[in-house]
Design a protein around this motif. Sequence first.
Motif, PDB file in Angstrom:
ATOM      1  N   THR A   1      62.777  10.155 -80.927  1.00 52.59           N
ATOM      2  CA  THR A   1      61.808   9.243 -81.548  1.00 52.59           C
ATOM      3  C   THR A   1      61.103   8.381 -80.515  1.00 52.59           C
ATOM      4  N   ASN A   2      61.823   7.947 -79.493  1.00 55.58           N
ATOM      5  CA  ASN A   2      61.204   7.110 -78.464  1.00 55.58           C
ATOM      6  C   ASN A   2      60.343   7.919 -77.508  1.00 55.58           C
ATOM      7  N   SER A   3      60.738   9.145 -77.216  1.00 56.26           N
ATOM      8  CA  SER A   3      59.888  10.017 -76.399  1.00 56.26           C
ATOM      9  C   SER A   3      58.577  10.283 -77.118  1.00 56.26           C
ATOM     10  N   TYR A   4      58.677  10.586 -78.400  1.00 62.40           N
ATOM     11  CA  TYR A   4      57.491  10.855 -79.218  1.00 62.40           C
ATOM     12  C   TYR A   4      56.603   9.621 -79.304  1.00 62.40           C
ATOM     13  N   GLY A   5      57.205   8.494 -79.625  1.00 63.47           N
ATOM     14  CA  GLY A   5      56.430   7.275 -79.809  1.00 63.47           C
ATOM     15  C   GLY A   5      55.759   6.806 -78.538  1.00 63.47           C
ATOM     16  N   ASN A   6      56.417   6.999 -77.391  1.00 60.96           N
ATOM     17  CA  ASN A   6      55.851   6.516 -76.131  1.00 60.96           C
ATOM     18  C   ASN A   6      54.561   7.240 -75.778  1.00 60.96           C
ATOM     19  N   ILE A   7      54.607   8.567 -75.806  1.00 66.21           N
ATOM     20  CA  ILE A   7      53.427   9.307 -75.362  1.00 66.21           C
ATOM     21  C   ILE A   7      52.306   9.258 -76.393  1.00 66.21           C
TER      22      ILE A   7
ATOM     23  N   VAL B   1      69.556  16.987 -73.904  1.00 67.76           N
ATOM     24  CA  VAL B   1      68.767  15.755 -74.072  1.00 67.76           C
ATOM     25  C   VAL B   1      67.431  15.869 -73.341  1.00 67.76           C
ATOM     26  N   LEU B   2      67.426  16.543 -72.200  1.00 65.56           N
ATOM     27  CA  LEU B   2      66.175  16.701 -71.449  1.00 65.56           C
ATOM     28  C   LEU B   2      65.191  17.566 -72.219  1.00 65.56           C
ATOM     29  N   LEU B   3      65.652  18.699 -72.748  1.00 67.64           N
ATOM     30  CA  LEU B   3      64.768  19.581 -73.499  1.00 67.64           C
ATOM     31  C   LEU B   3      64.301  18.918 -74.792  1.00 67.64           C
ATOM     32  N   GLY B   4      65.214  18.231 -75.484  1.00 65.22           N
ATOM     33  CA  GLY B   4      64.824  17.540 -76.710  1.00 65.22           C
ATOM     34  C   GLY B   4      63.767  16.492 -76.455  1.00 65.22           C
ATOM     35  N   SER B   5      63.926  15.754 -75.364  1.00 65.71           N
ATOM     36  CA  SER B   5      62.949  14.728 -75.009  1.00 65.71           C
ATOM     37  C   SER B   5      61.602  15.344 -74.644  1.00 65.71           C
ATOM     38  N   VAL B   6      61.626  16.436 -73.891  1.00 66.69           N
ATOM     39  CA  VAL B   6      60.377  17.106 -73.495  1.00 66.69           C
ATOM     40  C   VAL B   6      59.641  17.648 -74.717  1.00 66.69           C
ATOM     41  N   ILE B   7      60.387  18.255 -75.641  1.00 70.24           N
ATOM     42  CA  ILE B   7      59.773  18.833 -76.845  1.00 70.24           C
ATOM     43  C   ILE B   7      59.009  17.777 -77.626  1.00 70.24           C
ATOM     44  N   PHE B   8      59.647  16.637 -77.877  1.00 69.02           N
ATOM     45  CA  PHE B   8      58.984  15.631 -78.699  1.00 69.02           C
ATOM     46  C   PHE B   8      57.979  14.800 -77.909  1.00 69.02           C
ATOM     47  N   SER B   9      58.075  14.817 -76.592  1.00 67.62           N
ATOM     48  CA  SER B   9      57.006  14.235 -75.783  1.00 67.62           C
ATOM     49  C   SER B   9      55.743  15.079 -75.923  1.00 67.62           C
ATOM     50  N   LEU B  10      55.914  16.393 -75.845  1.00 67.79           N
ATOM     51  CA  LEU B  10      54.767  17.302 -76.004  1.00 67.79           C
ATOM     52  C   LEU B  10      54.195  17.209 -77.417  1.00 67.79           C
ATOM     53  N   ALA B  11      55.075  17.098 -78.420  1.00 70.61           N
ATOM     54  CA  ALA B  11      54.604  16.963 -79.795  1.00 70.61           C
ATOM     55  C   ALA B  11      53.839  15.653 -79.983  1.00 70.61           C
ATOM     56  N   GLY B  12      54.315  14.589 -79.359  1.00 71.95           N
ATOM     57  CA  GLY B  12      53.610  13.304 -79.417  1.00 71.95           C
ATOM     58  C   GLY B  12      52.262  13.373 -78.736  1.00 71.95           C
TER      59      GLY B  12
END
Length: 259
Positions: free
Chosen positions: A76-82, A149-160
């Motif tokens: 959620t924070n990776s997504y929200g940040n980007i 955790v790295l892949l999960g963060s990257v996925i939702f960063s890209l989605a964001g």
Amino acid sequence: MSNAAANLVALHTIVRREIVRILRIWTQTLIPPAITMTLYFVIFGKLIGSRIGTIQGGYTYMQYIVPGLVMMSIITNSYGNISSSFFGAKFSRAVEEMLVSPMPDWVILTGYVTGAVVRGLAVGVLVLCIALFFTSLHVQHPLITFASVLLGSVIFSLAGFVNAVYAKKFDDIALVPTFILTPLTYLGGVFYSIQMLGEPWQAISRINPILYMVNAFRYGVLGISDVHVGWAFVVMLAFVVALAAFGLQLLKRGVGLRS
């Protein structure tokens, strides 16, 4: 200066700017998720968990939900940040300046994604430290834990990033987290094992990508999972490749970026 050196300078500049932004408004980027997760630990872990007892693998309910809550905070924070950062750059027309510069599209995408991943992992570490005040954990598979955790963060960063590209106003940034991300998170096995579900709900749950991220991380920490870990990583890598390719295509075409 060679092109490679220039690209590294550009990448470093974007990443540094994103990290400085996260630290400058740390009361908005780090403290709220820590408080929210603490409430989850108290209410679900302590109050409700004490009545549930042990769950899959002989772990306490608190131990079982910690990996899910940590992963939930990371994505959620990776997504929200980007989504907020890149849309802000669109709003101030800073993106247009980057697009007309010699900076390659992959540098722009990688820079913003890296900044979002940094925030996601920082929040994840913070939440994990808070969890240790409530229960004890012993990481079973450190490499799998970090990779998930790295892949999960990257996925939702890209989605964001995709969300920010298509967003036309600030309200559009909140639509996807509210109506898509939050339901997927709560139905992704954070608080329960999908083995507890009957059909067709168990089969439907397997369509949820967050289920694979949560269970890969839970396997890394506790050594238990509702899905095969190999398939979990296949799903996550497929999402990374697909979303990265889509993001680069959006930058190349200037969708929603050039006025």
